[in-house]
Write a protein that holds these residues in place. Sequence first.
Motif, mmCIF file in Angstrom:
data_model
loop_
_atom_site.group_PDB
_atom_site.id
_atom_site.type_symbol
_atom_site.label_atom_id
_atom_site.label_comp_id
_atom_site.label_asym_id
_atom_site.label_seq_id
_atom_site.Cartn_x
_atom_site.Cartn_y
_atom_site.Cartn_z
ATOM 1 N N LEU A 164 45.194 77.370 56.013
ATOM 2 C CA LEU A 164 44.443 77.674 55.011
ATOM 3 C C LEU A 164 44.921 76.897 53.606
ATOM 4 N N ILE A 165 46.178 77.001 53.552
ATOM 5 C CA ILE A 165 46.990 76.151 52.318
ATOM 6 C C ILE A 165 46.576 74.392 52.492
ATOM 7 N N GLY A 166 46.451 74.191 53.695
ATOM 8 C CA GLY A 166 45.946 72.630 53.925
ATOM 9 C C GLY A 166 44.780 72.525 53.331
ATOM 10 N N TYR A 167 43.775 73.392 53.970
ATOM 11 C CA TYR A 167 42.525 73.176 53.920
ATOM 12 C C TYR A 167 42.209 73.298 52.376
ATOM 13 N N GLY A 168 42.847 74.272 51.710
ATOM 14 C CA GLY A 168 42.751 74.435 50.235
ATOM 15 C C GLY A 168 42.982 72.985 49.600
ATOM 16 N N LEU A 169 44.066 72.517 49.897
ATOM 17 C CA LEU A 169 44.517 71.157 49.392
ATOM 18 C C LEU A 169 43.487 70.282 49.557
ATOM 19 N N VAL A 170 43.186 69.928 50.988
ATOM 20 C CA VAL A 170 41.842 68.872 51.177
ATOM 21 C C VAL A 170 40.520 69.461 50.217
ATOM 22 N N SER A 171 40.220 70.541 49.834
ATOM 23 C CA SER A 171 39.214 71.028 49.182
ATOM 24 C C SER A 171 39.317 70.347 47.835
ATOM 25 N N PHE A 172 40.393 70.143 47.397
ATOM 26 C CA PHE A 172 40.496 69.443 45.886
ATOM 27 C C PHE A 172 40.808 68.040 46.144
ATOM 28 N N GLN A 173 40.951 67.680 47.234
ATOM 29 C CA GLN A 173 41.107 66.042 47.349
ATOM 30 C C GLN A 173 39.826 65.466 47.633
ATOM 31 N N ILE A 174 39.151 66.073 48.422
ATOM 32 C CA ILE A 174 37.572 65.436 48.957
ATOM 33 C C ILE A 174 36.577 66.659 48.685
ATOM 34 N N GLU A 175 35.747 66.204 47.417
ATOM 35 C CA GLU A 175 34.907 67.464 47.068
ATOM 36 C C GLU A 175 33.782 68.002 48.105
ATOM 37 N N SER A 176 33.401 66.862 48.945
ATOM 38 C CA SER A 176 32.296 67.033 49.923
ATOM 39 C C SER A 176 32.996 67.619 51.330
ATOM 40 N N PHE A 177 34.151 68.116 51.411
ATOM 41 C CA PHE A 177 34.753 68.446 52.626
ATOM 42 C C PHE A 177 34.084 69.773 52.992
ATOM 43 N N CYS A 178 34.096 70.599 52.177
ATOM 44 C CA CYS A 178 33.531 71.911 52.469
ATOM 45 C C CYS A 178 31.780 71.819 52.371
ATOM 46 N N LEU A 179 31.227 72.436 53.187
ATOM 47 C CA LEU A 179 29.688 72.172 53.410
ATOM 48 C C LEU A 179 29.190 72.658 51.882
ATOM 49 N N LYS A 180 29.636 73.394 51.135
ATOM 50 C CA LYS A 180 29.093 73.697 49.615
ATOM 51 C C LYS A 180 30.296 73.359 48.542
ATOM 52 N N GLY A 181 30.909 72.342 48.977
ATOM 53 C CA GLY A 181 31.850 72.146 48.183
ATOM 54 C C GLY A 181 31.740 71.643 46.675
ATOM 55 N N ASN A 182 32.294 72.275 45.739
ATOM 56 C CA ASN A 182 31.803 71.725 44.073
ATOM 57 C C ASN A 182 33.084 71.998 43.486
ATOM 58 N N TYR A 183 33.713 71.130 42.750
ATOM 59 C CA TYR A 183 34.855 71.270 41.820
ATOM 60 C C TYR A 183 34.506 71.986 40.898
ATOM 61 N N LEU A 184 33.573 71.832 40.170
ATOM 62 C CA LEU A 184 33.520 72.792 39.018
ATOM 63 C C LEU A 184 33.393 74.202 39.406
#
Length: 981
Positions: free
Chosen positions: A99-119
């Motif tokens: 979870l920590i690892g994917y949380g980090l990846v989520s802020f490194q690659i915005e499109s990593f998550c299906l509905k990823g959005n930094y804002l």
Amino acid sequence: MTVQSLIEKVLQVTLNSQDVPSGFYYYPNLENPSTVGLTIDDIDSIILFQLTENMDLLDPLNYINDSFRRCSSEKKFISKSSNPSNESIPVLNEIERLLIGYGLVSFQIESFCLKGNYLNYIETILNNLDSFSDLLLNIIKRSIEENSSFELINNFFNTLLTYSMKINLNLNDNKNYNAILSVFEMFLNFKQISSIFSQIENYLPDLDSNNPLIKNPCDYEKNIILGPILSLSPLDTNVAFKNFQNEIDFTQDPQLDPSMKQKIKLINESLQTEHKVIIDRLFYILDKIFRGSNKTRSDTISLLSIIVNKNHLRRGENANPKKLSSNAFMTNITILLIKFSQPFLDVSFKKIDKIDVNYFNNINLLIDLSNETRMNSDYNEANEFYETKNVSTEPNFISNCFFLTLTYLHYGLGGTLLTNDKLSSQIKSIKEEVKRLKNLNVTNGQNSQNFLNSFTDLQIKNMEKSLFLLQSINQSLIGFFTNKSLQLEIFDFISGASTFLIRVIDPNHDFPFNSIKLPLIPDQIGFENVDNADYLRKNAPIPFKYYPEFIVEGILNYNLFITKFNNNPLFNNPRLNSFIELMTILLRCPELISNPHLKVKIVQILSYGSMPLMDNSPGFMMEIFENNEIVNKNILYALLDFYVIVEKTGSSSQFYDKFNARYSISIILEQLYYHIPIYKTQLKDQAKNNSNFFIRFVARMLNDLTFLLDEGLSNLTEVHNITQEILNRSKGNPPSREENDDELKSKLNSASRQAKSSCGLAAKSIILFKMYTKDIPNAFVSAEIVDRLASMLDYNLASLVGPKCNDLKVKDPQSYSFNAKQLLYSLVTIYLNLSKEDEFVKAVARDGRSYNKSLFDRAIHILHVKTGLASDEYCNKLINFVNKVEIQKVNEEEEDQDYNDAPDEFLDPLMYTIMKDPVILPTSHVSIDLSTIKAHLLSDSTDPFNREPLTLDQVTPNVELKNQILAYKKKKREEKLMKRE
């Protein structure tokens, strides 16, 4: 609990597509479709599926955080269990790790998550920061472990910047700004983050790339990483408007309404408390950045330098505030820099030697001096000096911080001071216009001009909205400047800076550990060099003469402004000594600063501190004037020097500038003379041992008093005449003047203003004359000034008690600082103070224009009979004086008769009296009496006949002519004796 049920519970998934519990997600076990169930090896696939494939998962970051929290809860539960499962701990550790690892990846690659959005991520975190803090901390730690922190903070804080701008971050949004500050604190608490923080995008503007986001200085607080949080202040326009406009009825005067005054006080106290907390938190953030690494420290200093360099117009009179950085932003930075400067400016001054006195010689200088006026050198001279003395060593942080703080004090906080001054005039102007429009509506209402009234109503509504906004901003400024603890911090910095500047001025740069010897260049006997600009510039100390003027001006502007507030930080402040020492030195050594306007500000500040307090106790600076050695040995001479020098300020208004400066000096001189004995002794010594200079000082006093009394009394006469004219017209009488009613009112207002100003200034000058003529009368009877003094006194005596004295009667004379009886008493007292001086008696007798014995008879009647101001003894002394004058007048008339056939060449060409000591002027070659040319040169250093420059040492005695005059007089005396025999 089985491994499968633990995984399902923590990750909220189920393998049963037919029966999905509320809040759970169906997970198609594609990797392990057997009946074995979920194992630790499936965790990665589950989380990855949820984040990248599950269309039903609406908020991936919330899912990661909720799962992380459930995982943590289970770990705590198991750790407290008496019989923990051996299988559960590895499963939970793996879930947490992923979870920590994917949380980090989520802020490194915005499109990593299906509905990823930094804002969306940022908004989610800020709205639930308490919930997200553990996950966020672990993500930060993981990024550090994996050496991927830069990608994390670059994406995170640039998105945070976008969000801050989207919501227009300010103090009104308590929840958001607290969360944002907490996020900064959380990240920067890690050394590995703070050491690279300045490298992220939009931290330090790239000036070479023509950044489209930064076109004007105002864009810094909107488009740089630190901008929004550095703008958190009660001085923010939106904050001021919300806090005051909704609570205060600005149609009333806050000063006259106790309940409204109390409301404003409570609002300001609340904002002051909130602002203090914010400043402390901002300081923590900046401190972490400064300590992060040499790179972050250097970049941040560069950033702050860029901001202030681009905001020089904040001190401009006609600058557009919408294009410049706001008061909130610039003032916060000023305060923060002051806090960083405190450790090396404390009272021990153990680190003061770390501040480089030659800082401005550095080739790596960050502060823009390209258009700056210098202390006492021109632009080219300063540049030549720096080119020959440049050093390339990077300035240390202490020097950078100190001089940057002084720059912000002038352009940051200094710009805020100007806003306050401008607001007052704007508010007054709008109030007058609203009043005019409302009166217009009343008039138009009688004529039923509905359209015009509607238009006027709309104007009034818009103007009242503007008025509410301006008054809200004004109240927020008052709240800021009455924040005692904050202002004490500012003044502590100023006190420390004052000590450092004395250290720069000190030729040995040893102050404060060794005393400074004053004056720096020897005093000139006489006055030849007291205002010789070239001489002073040549002897000005290095490097101080090349320092930018704003280094001192920012200090002066702040202190001049803050002394207007009750309980200001100068009052009863143990560090006030340092500031007054600097002010004394700047006045005492005229070679230090060439701008007389700065010295005017100095004497204005000192005058505030010398004036008696409300309880009639001595002014709060008086103890320092008496006991501080640097001050009590130098301040009197400094004030006398500047009284003379201020004749020329270099501006188009210099004729009037000098009166305001001398008014302030007179206040100080009066208090020193009456309350501290050492100064009376010093003044007498100066009059005795430097008579040429002191005569020039007295001449300046005489010039001013002559003009001010004439101006004041003339304008009072005009006020009287116009008032009478207006009264007569109101009774239906025909006009006796050409002006219409509006022109009369305008002239009345103008005459009233001038009368008030001139009479007030004259009253202070009269006090000096009374003091000094009593104790050092011989200083006022030199040949250069005695006739002018006698003439001035006689003329004003005639104005006060002569045939036209009734023209001075005005309604409420006290509002004009005019008290006819007291002024008469003061003038007569000056006569009596000088009555034992033979030269003064002769001068009064020689005044054929205004002297008249009957005027003194009238004065005695008013002072003794009508008002009781004068005693019998006082009146008898005046009668004796007048009798001496009358006797002398007869003698003068007889002498004039004796010499009525004197040749024209024996007569002074200006005074038309027989010369006593004729001298020849070098360029016009005219012979003139020495006393006459001396008197002329006291106020004009040119030949009166051709306007060529002239000094007294250039004239030569006309011995031949003097002998002829002596022979003529001797012959006349002999003829007179023969006639008597």
